[in-house]
Write an enzyme that holds these catalytic residues in place. Sequence first.
Site: not given
Lengths: 462, 462
Positions: A8, A31, A37, A41, A68, A78, A314, A435, A443
């Site tokens: 995030a 951090e 990053s 998961c 960047r 923090v 994200n 399908y 179905w």
Amino acid sequence: MVIGGDAAGMSAASQARRLRKPGELEIVAFERGSFTSFSACGIPYWVGGDVEERDDLIARTPEAHRERAIDVRMRTEVVEIDPRERRVRSRDLASGAEEWTAYDKLVIATGARPLRPDLPGIDAPGVHGVQTLDDGQALLDTLAEMETAGKAEGRRAVVIGAGYIGVEMAEALVHRGYEVTVVNRGKEPMSTLDPDMGRLVHEAMTGMGIAMVNDAEVTKILTGDDGRARAVATEDREFPADVVVLGIGVRPETALARAAGLPLGEHGGLLTDLAMRVRGPVADGAIWAGGDCVEVLDLVSGRERHIALGTHANKHGQVIGSNVGGGYATFPGVVGTAVSKVCDLEIARTGLREKDARAAGLQYVTVTIESTSRAGYYPGAALMTVKMLAERRTGRLLGTQIVGREGAAKRVDVAAVALTARMTVEQMTALDLGYAPPFSPVWDPVLVAARKAVTAVRAGGA
Amino acid sequence: MVIGGDAAGMSAASQARRLRKPGELEIVAFERGSFTSFSACGIPYWVGGDVEERDDLIARTPEAHRERAIDVRMRTEVVEIDPRERRVRSRDLASGAEEWTAYDKLVIATGARPLRPDLPGIDAPGVHGVQTLDDGQALLDTLAEMETAGKAEGRRAVVIGAGYIGVEMAEALVHRGYEVTVVNRGKEPMSTLDPDMGRLVHEAMTGMGIAMVNDAEVTKILTGDDGRARAVATEDREFPADVVVLGIGVRPETALARAAGLPLGEHGGLLTDLAMRVRGPVADGAIWAGGDCVEVLDLVSGRERHIALGTHANKHGQVIGSNVGGGYATFPGVVGTAVSKVCDLEIARTGLREKDARAAGLQYVTVTIESTSRAGYYPGAALMTVKMLAERRTGRLLGTQIVGREGAAKRVDVAAVALTARMTVEQMTALDLGYAPPFSPVWDPVLVAARKAVTAVRAGGA
């Protein structure tokens, strides 16, 4: 200023940077760990050997962010937010030095912390969480140590907890050749499913040789003479373990926010508006929050929930970065979609379980069907079970759960979009889904469930 | 009374029977062929050897229908519909005997006929269509004959047409060890995609060793001394062929309906209302129609289209059977979803192509992205290309096309549901789709495309 260098926080920083050049907007990110990053998961797949390198799980390094023009300050925690003065106090974890830094706009992305029950032996060597890359590395080190120590046969692992992390870690340890026992407090594994669907997961796990122990409360971790964990104990049993993995779930990491007087919800997560701006007078419009530390609106029940999931983090970051960067975006909420696998078993859910529907004051009908992932005559057609909840009378879709083999899990996306669009199960029966024999029966299983749900809604009377 | 014993007709009969007992409703079905309720879509996989037995493709035999009190009359062709007198004239194909039979309610489910261009040599032995089980058997007989005649090496097949049937038959023949050439009138294969996406299919087919000849009009089938097809000729080239397969597409089989004065649309299909009842005074409310012989409403363009697809036929049958049986159901229309594969290449589309959007008077932006089926670091993550069309200014999703490997095709379902719900691409960016590393990157490829489309819509100005 961003607190937290994972999904995030760094998505927010990156998106804000896309919209504003360095001369227009200075971006600082704190951090406390050693990585930015990264994909938490992915840890089970790294431990299980499907993913070779830790660095494969890192989407962007601190250096790449710095290139960047995002000033990432690593190993810097923090320790206080002072919203009145619009500043934060940070501590360099190496030197212990502290300083105050002012912000114009603050993004809180402090994530979640794993539940770690206060049990005897919980801190013994050989007991591992799997929340961070450091956790993953520590677990891998333990496994490697045992494996080189010659304990090559009959290695036993106990996983505490049978939610997503628990079952994924069970798979990982099976892949590494362990005898795996999963000890679960609930009636069936995967409490994010209704118990009747969790039962299918239970049976499949048993079929894979995973010992599944339900209705069991862990009372302590037993240790050996060397101080290492040697077994997991419940009220009435002991499960020998060469390694113990905690997969019990997480809670929002909001101690800083709480201390600063920011508003928290009933699950302990920060409360934001639709633009992901923290509510209330203390934040004073200058603080945003996203990812695992916030609560999100459940669009089906109309209530706030806490869901720790990289894909939401994200999206939150994207929305926050757009707004902080002077653009405009909102995060409307979730419908509660989640997919997972244990070996070749695929598990998916979206929307409400029965107990969620009851808690939300909704009356409902349920149906369960079996169908296949491909035309029945096509090679590889695999069985799946689909359960569907629809609101009584209106027939509005309330939830869908799927347990099956290859091709089962991502079918839940159809229900997720239908929930978002507030479709009825009758509207769903006409959905024009792809399908062809290699991809679906004529179905689609989701439509078979919807058809049966239509009948159940009609039979459910007024 | 039902004309046509395949998907639409027999679904209608079965659903009506579910609602009405034999004493309440007599059901007669005429079928000119030898089979009922078979999967024409499965024929390429039967020819290719993925499906072993012809009978695997038969969902329900005439006997099984008769057991449910549906009076199926096989090898009996309806040769005239007399809507004024509410009767049909049928011919027993064995004896040639004809008779008139009265109906109260008629269901027309006459299907489609394959296009068979009027070319020299088109009727030569060795030239095969693949519309019916008899067609499939005839092709298999030809292949078996050649294979036992010792022509085991260097067998060559030419497929005329590069739509779904064409590419699926190309795969089938590759599986059987043939050198396959596909001769295609269009600029790229799969004209149901935009040419830029068709190009990807072209390249992949070439990579599989299939010779893809585009922009080529077949002028004749050349025959040998034995009268058998030996090559396919275009204006300027000849393609040697031991077997020729026609995969050019189909048209609605509506000669009977036309002769009876029933209303046909611009594509030659019957026109019905939303309950699948044939429009207009001639039908007089007593005739229903469904399946490959009708036109359907395209919900995105607002126009009628002809789409021959088993899944629609089954839905039509379900709706017709409900209405004829005294219940109530509607078929609201389609969004034009189709999925297919050639060997391991998956191809999917839904909604409008660029030329469809233009024809509908819609202005649009397009974006194309590349992403993967799983988290990039997870084993088996396969590339896919997603193209998305969104309406200029409003940002409403207009269409999605996907070409990729495993896990690509069924992702189009998300776009299909979003189209049905008339979502904008911005709304789509917030969709709560299933995420876990084995199933998706943290941003699902469809959402990556939607995000880029949002930017394109904004850049597209007012």
